[in-house]
Design an enzyme around this catalytic site. Structure first.
Site, PDB file in Angstrom:
ATOM      1  N   GLY A 197      -0.586  -1.108   6.807  1.00 14.80           N
ATOM      2  CA  GLY A 197      -2.012  -0.972   7.104  1.00 14.80           C
ATOM      3  C   GLY A 197      -2.890  -1.816   6.209  1.00 14.80           C
ATOM      4  O   GLY A 197      -3.348  -2.898   6.570  1.00 14.80           O
ATOM      5  N   GLN A 252      -3.056  -0.991  10.924  1.00 16.22           N
ATOM      6  CA  GLN A 252      -2.703   0.157  11.745  1.00 16.22           C
ATOM      7  C   GLN A 252      -3.830   0.633  12.654  1.00 16.22           C
ATOM      8  O   GLN A 252      -3.566   1.176  13.710  1.00 16.22           O
ATOM      9  CB  GLN A 252      -2.273   1.316  10.837  1.00 16.22           C
ATOM     10  CG  GLN A 252      -0.984   1.070  10.087  1.00 16.22           C
ATOM     11  CD  GLN A 252      -0.664   2.193   9.132  1.00 16.22           C
ATOM     12  OE1 GLN A 252      -1.130   2.206   8.017  1.00 16.22           O
ATOM     13  NE2 GLN A 252       0.098   3.139   9.597  1.00 16.22           N
ATOM     14  N   CYS A 280       0.880  -1.170   0.000  1.00 16.64           N
ATOM     15  CA  CYS A 280       0.000   0.000   0.000  1.00 16.64           C
ATOM     16  C   CYS A 280       0.914   1.216   0.000  1.00 16.64           C
ATOM     17  O   CYS A 280       1.746   1.354  -0.893  1.00 16.64           O
ATOM     18  CB  CYS A 280      -0.957  -0.040   1.188  1.00 16.64           C
ATOM     19  SG  CYS A 280      -0.182  -0.396   2.773  1.00 16.64           S
ATOM     20  N   SER A 281       0.798   2.078   0.985  1.00 16.93           N
ATOM     21  CA  SER A 281       1.713   3.208   1.057  1.00 16.93           C
ATOM     22  C   SER A 281       2.921   2.865   1.928  1.00 16.93           C
ATOM     23  O   SER A 281       4.043   2.828   1.458  1.00 16.93           O
ATOM     24  CB  SER A 281       0.991   4.441   1.615  1.00 16.93           C
ATOM     25  OG  SER A 281       1.873   5.547   1.672  1.00 16.93           O
ATOM     26  N   ALA A 282       2.662   2.590   3.203  1.00 21.91           N
ATOM     27  CA  ALA A 282       3.750   2.214   4.109  1.00 21.91           C
ATOM     28  C   ALA A 282       3.983   0.714   4.142  1.00 21.91           C
ATOM     29  O   ALA A 282       4.994   0.254   4.658  1.00 21.91           O
ATOM     30  CB  ALA A 282       3.462   2.722   5.520  1.00 21.91           C
ATOM     31  N   GLY A 283       3.046  -0.056   3.596  1.00 13.82           N
ATOM     32  CA  GLY A 283       3.214  -1.499   3.561  1.00 13.82           C
ATOM     33  C   GLY A 283       2.855  -2.192   4.855  1.00 13.82           C
ATOM     34  O   GLY A 283       3.340  -3.299   5.113  1.00 13.82           O
TER      35      GLY A 283
END
Length: 1187
Positions: free
Chosen positions: A1126, A1165, A1121-1124
């Site tokens: 959440g 998250q 995803c973005s941060a990997g």
């Protein structure tokens, strides 16, 4: 002609052949390989080619050398063009691969492949007579070599094969009788080592050789400053000087030396402590230049890595034991240098500064874990004395850390072993600026329940922002102590492969090879109730389907092997027709196991993309059938319609949909061409549909219909017109809009000029099979727990599209309308009706824009209808609330359903989520904590654990092989699931991302985010847009080409070709992007997310079927995803839990999340994401019970 000249025109000047050359490289096992390079290729590229062949990562110990014209061994200068270097100095274009930097102890070597090549080098040194040893040492070494190369003694009937095997040094002149006697002694020595693994025997061999005189030394004849002839030597401790009779004169340690240079034919070694310079004279300038540069390279390597640069107290030598294993090998061991007996055993600390050596492209001593379980290449063949090349006592001297990546198909993936964690990695200061505020204290359970009863705690939105990253101890890895781990057995699975079994016992036991099976093919017998299969709308073609190969499988056998998902439920009441009643089904989403199977088709671009992939490349659209007319007519249905017609319909449908949203959900009517809605009952007849067949490989989410594209097919519409029930309220529309829509011509609009088989994603076209106009797909749009719309196609007009085709451009579906409006009318083909009624439609659009401000509260309800309209579908009938309401009492809910629902409704998941640790208590982040890797992480507090991080082959740009990605391995019910959880690539890490995809053998990428959300960049676009220049882009050493893209309602499927530029190998990669995740919170449409998971499973099964017979049959799936952490965690946890439900495993969601967080921190998250997983599981169970 006056001149009798005849010009020959047959000869051609081949530019390619002039720019390439072939060089041969002799490996340490005496095999010779060839490498084709360009004239500009450097020695570094050639070394990378060798590393690819050997699956070698720690190349900084190795190098390439050649024989000069004077038959002297010379190392290749890796940074210079290889061909020019060989033409100038080499006797022939033949290179030798070997060890350049010897180490005092084999424990420095982290990889098994490195140790094996090191073993071959030292054995070659012994057999070629470079090392002096006694007969007893020769016999002992020969016994170990036979055990390492051939295995145990009892595997052979006799020891006669030893007579053909090179056992003794070449310079050892022995008589026949003596040779026979020594051979028998070697056989006895071999028998004594029985039971020792080959890898252990290799280490024991190296350990014995380390004690021999001359180990790791390279000697050059020079003259000292007094004109005496001496031998100037170099080894891993420094430089030594001997006289011609072999007596040691002096030794200069690495710490005692400064710069090493040359002045003409004189070598100058600056001594720091004595403030003087040692001078040595050679025969010519070239020799002095070569020796000085060689010495400077060695000096820089050993000093930077602190190998034998300081005195330390070393432990006593380790006694050899028969059961000695590699994992018990000491990290520190003394080296005895005869006759000086200098001990050196201190471990090095890694440094990461670049080096400008002439011999090394990049010679930092970086020791990385291997991701490949490398089997040793034993010498099983016959080797004669003449096969071993005799050269000068030169030991390989090269260091490079970039590789040609080996083909992932042939690599044997495994978990990396534990690195040696050094204190040097620990940062000396804290980055206080990047520490987020501490996590809000969690209230106790009674307080939560009390607030819920009072209505204070909103279960859907509570603490979404406050439950983000809990990073209170982000610098737990800043510990002062040294962490040293022994090297694990690299052929075994590693401890973080976590079993997840039905008993709820989660231990770190190793997984046997028999347990490493494909989770999709590992069928666990289920209960009778779970195994009952009912033929529903999801299986209209099973009777005529043919699987892979030439077998005809029954439905039961087919479902047993492929583990089909239970299809979405039938509506209530059950249709009376025997064939799938597509016109009345009210599925919430039509996914891979839904009735849209008979409407999918094979696209032309798919055929050119990959022949075997056609069963997976499909029009996986979740569509809503919304015909605008219901009169009886016999019209020909044309397959293709212009972009203008469909997009103008979209604009009209949006205006119509907007007004319909003012009414209650179950009270919307459809715009009919003639008159108001008719009164009548809700029951109606639907004609049966024809059968369609195909013989391609299929899966539960990917059924395709093969049909001819060479002709337009016609079919008369059925005579019967279904009755539409009377609704309590009538919708009023603009009379002008009704008139405009009523005048839609029945004939097809003019087609585009040029190729007819490729349209944009915004254009829609009819299916390429002969379909009656009444045939359609159905679905239910879920807007709330008790609200649903039943939509079906009853009598489509001549302009209703069916699916999206492969596109030549890649616009977002939601922007098609704006794009069409912006384009000049003269540049687009327009139909007659819309050219006349454009002003009416535009007026309606103006009204829609004014009313849009009032519809903020209904945005969640409007969006699915807009997407459905953009797909060319329209509402045909809306049933009342009584029909749409799912009677919960009729759902056979089992205990798991009630348990999950109870936890969700009573808010138990809140406390459950808060009790799960956010990350591993004693996590190590050595590589991620290095300063040069800080910019490679999107969020610096979210980094991979050292023991299971994905390690890339080091390159000049990334000399630690770091990428913010983690291996996720979990065993559920005996089946191993392997993911790679990673962050969305940054602009400067795209080449690292594709390097990871290539090296790990990845075939499927699941992207759970858009490139931008809410004006913020979530993930840099790392694949080329379809329709861009050549639809290709280059990322480092990889060229990525987009072959096609298919958009559905909530996700997009893209086919990519990835080419490794250095090797020329290509591979197909599937990119599945989920596009329906909102900016905040979680998706409202749970069924849409389930369909996305089914798509992933379908593509996974297809790609794995293409790898049958290869070593890497089940490569990991990249999820990001973005941060990997959440959304990535949501996808992985959901898929694992669904697998537990399917196979009657114990469902422990918090325990599974705990296991995931032990492999990657902060997985899932927020509490909202955790609740969404429960909603997905509940919806899955509900679907499976409504059959």
């Amino acid at each position: 002609m006056p001149f009798g000249l005849k010009l020959r025109r047959t000869r051609r000047y081949n530019v390619l052949s002039k720019n390439c050359f072939v060089t041969r490289i002799r490996l340490l096992d005496s095999n010779v390989i060839e490498c084709t390079l360009s004239v500009e290729s450097t020695g570094q590229e050639c070394l990378e080619a060798v590393a690819q062949r050997l699956e070698l990562r720690e190349t900084h110990y190795f190098g390439l050398w050649f024989l000069s014209k004077s038959q002297q061994a010379r190392w290749v200068e890796l940074e210079k063009p290889l061909k020019k270097h060989l033409d100038k100095f080499a006797n022939e274009p033949l290179l030798f691969f070997g060890v350049m930097f010897y180490v005092p102890n084999v424990s420095w070597l982290q990889q098994e492949a490195t140790r094996y090549q090191y073993y071959l080098q030292v054995k070659k040194d012994v057999l070629e007579g470079r090392l002096r040893c006694t007969l007893d040492q020769v016999i002992r070494l020969a016994g170990l070599a036979v055990q390492a190369d051939f295995g145990d003694y009892n595997q052979f009937d006799s020891q006669d094969f030893l007579r053909e095997y090179v056992l003794f040094p070449m310079d050892l002149a022995l008589e026949e009788a003596v040779l026979e006697e020594l051979t028998q002694k070697v056989a006895q020595e071999h028998k004594a080592h029985s039971g020792i693994l080959p890898a252990e025997a290799e280490l024991m061999y190296i350990n014995e050789v380390e004690r021999l005189d001359g180990f790791g030394q390279e000697i050059f004849p020079v003259k000292d400053n007094h004109g005496n002839c001496v031998h100037l030597g170099i080894f891993f401790m420094g430089i030594f000087v001997r006289n011609r009779i072999g007596r040691q004169a002096v030794i200069y340690r690495w710490n005692d030396m400064g710069n090493i240079t040359h002045n003409k034919s004189t070598i100058l070694v600056e001594l720091i402590n004595k403030e003087e310079t040692a001078l040595f004279h050679t025969d010519d300038i070239e020799n002095a230049k070569y020796i000085s540069r060689l010495f400077a390279t060695r000096h820089k390597f050993y000093k930077q890595n602190k190998i034998c640069t300081e005195q330390s107290n070393s432990p006593p030598p380790i006694r050899r034991q028969p059961t000695w294993s590699r994992s018990s090998l000491p990290r520190q061991q003394p080296y005895i240098l005869p006759p000086v007996h200098v001990q050196c055993g201190e471990h090095y600390s890694e440094t990461h500064t670049s080096q400008d050596s002439i011999f090394h492209g990049n010679e930092e001593a970086l020791y990385c874990n291997s991701h490949n379980s490398l089997d040793l290449n034993y010498l099983n063949g016959t080797v004669t004395n003449g096969s071993v090349c005799s050269v000068h006592s030169v030991n390989s001297l090269n260091c490079s850390q970039s590789f040609i990546q080996a083909s992932p198909v042939s690599s044997n993936l495994s978990i990396p072993g534990s690195d040696i964690m050094r204190a040097d990695y620990i940062p000396s200061h804290r980055h206080s600026a990047i520490i987020v505020p501490s996590y809000r204290p969690t209230p106790d359970y009674e307080t939560v329940m009390r607030q819920m009863k009072r209505g204070i705690l909103h279960t859907d939105s509570q603490s979404q922002s406050l439950r983000n990253l809990n990073i209170i101890n982000t610098h737990a890895y800043n510990q002062p102590e040294d962490l040293v781990y022994s090297q694990p057995e690299m052929r075994e699975r590693h401890p973080y492969t976590v079993p997840y079994g039905p008993q709820g016992v989660y231990s770190n036991k190793l997984v046997s090879p028999s347990d490493q099976r494909n989770p999709k093919n590992n069928v666990v017998p289920s209960k009778p109730g779970a195994s009952a299969i009912s033929h529903t709308v999801s299986t209209p073609e099973l009777a005529n389907m043919q699987l892979q190969g030439s077998h005809n499988y029954s439905t039961a056998h087919m479902l047993k092997n492929y583990l089909f998902r239970p299809p979405p439920p039938y509506p209530r009441p059950r249709p009376a027709t025997s064939t799938p009643d597509l016109a009345s089904h009210r599925h919430k989403y039509v996914s891979g196991s839904s009735p849209d199977l008979v409407t999918r088709k094979v696209q032309l671009s798919v055929k050119t993309f990959q022949e075997d992939s056609s069963p997976v490349v499909h029009q996986s659209l979740q569509e809503v059938s919304e015909p605008l007319t219901a009169t009886k007519h016999h019209g020909t249905v044309n397959k293709r319609h212009s972009l203008e017609v469909m997009n103008s319909m979209v604009r009209g449908m949006e205006a119509m949909t907007l007004k319909s949203l003012h009414l209650p959900m179950a009270r919307r009517n459809t715009l009919r061409e003639q008159g108001p809605p008719e009164e009548g009952s809700g029951s109606h007849e639907v004609p049966q549909l024809p059968q369609y067949h195909h013989k391609k490989t299929f899966s539960d989410a990917t059924m395709l219909i093969h049909s001819s594209e060479s002709e337009e097919e016609e079919e008369e519409a059925p005579e019967s017109v279904p009755q539409i029930p009377m609704l309590r309220e009538k919708m009023e529309y603009s009379a002008q809009l009704q008139a405009a829509l009523a005048r839609i011509p029945n004939k097809p609009p003019p087609e585009y000029p040029g190729p007819r088989k490729s349209v944009s994603n915004g254009a829609l076209r009819q299916d390429q099979a002969s379909l009656p106009p009444a045939m359609a797909r159905a679905r239910v749009l879920r807007h709330g727990p008790a609200k649903a719309i039943s939509m079906s196609r009853t009598d489509p007009p001549a302009v209703n599209g069916a699916s999206l085709g492969p596109s030549i451009s890649e616009p977002d579906l939601t922007s098609v309308k704006e794009r069409v409006k912006k384009e000049p009318v003269k540049e687009r083909p327009v139909s007659e009706m819309f050219s006349l009624e454009d002003s009416i439609i535009e007026r309606e659009m103006m009204i829609r824009n004014l009313e849009k401000q009032k519809m903020a509260g209904l945005e969640a309800q409007k969006r699915p209808l807009m997407l459905a309209a953009l797909n060319g579908l329209s509402v045909a009938r809306v049933s009342g609330r009584e029909e749409n309401r799912v009677d919960a009492t009729r759902v056979p809910m089992d205990e798991r359903f009630r348990t999950l629902k109870k936890k969700l409704e009573e808010g138990m998941v809140f406390t459950e989520y808060e009790q799960i640790p956010k990350k591993k208590a004693n996590g190590i982040f050595s590589t991620a904590a290095l300063p040069e890797n800080a910019e490679r992480s999107r969020i610096r507090e979210v980094v991979p654990y050292e023991e299971n991080r994905v390690e890339l082959i080091p390159t000049k740009e990334n000399n630690t092989g770091y990428i913010n990605a983690s291996h996720i391995k979990v065993v559920v019910g005996g089946a191993e699931w392997h993911y790679i959880a990673t962050q969305g690539p940054l602009p400067h890490t795209c080449h690292d991302f594709w390097q990871m995809v290539w090296e790990q053998g990845v075939n499927v990428i699941a992207m759970v985010t858009a490139e931008e959300e809410g004006g913020r960049t979530k993930s840099h676009r790392y694949w080329p847009k379809l329709g861009s220049k050549h639809s290709s882009a280059t990322y480092g050493k990889f060229k990525v080409t987009t072959k096609f893209r298919t958009d559905s309602v909530c996700y997009a499927t893209t086919g990519l070709k990835v080419k490794h530029l250095l090797s020329g190998q290509e591979r197909t990669v599937w990119h599945l992007q989920y596009t329906d995740w909102p900016d905040h919170g979680c998706p409202e449409d749970v069924q849409g997310f389930l369909s996305y998971l089914e798509e992933i499973q379908s593509v996974r099964r297809h790609t794995n079927s293409m790898l049958e017979g290869t070593k890497n049959r089940h490569p990991p799936i990249v999820v990001h995803c973005s941060a990997g952490v959440g959304r990535t965690g949501v996808l992985i946890l959901s898929e694992l839990m669904i697998y537990c439900l399917e196979h009657n495993e114990k469902v422990e969601v918090p325990m599974m999340l705990r296991l995931l967080r032990e492999q990657r921190m902060f997985m899932i998250q927020t509490i909202a994401q955790y609740k969404f997983v429960y909603q997905v599981l509940i919806q899955f169970l509900q679907n499976s019970r409504l059959i």
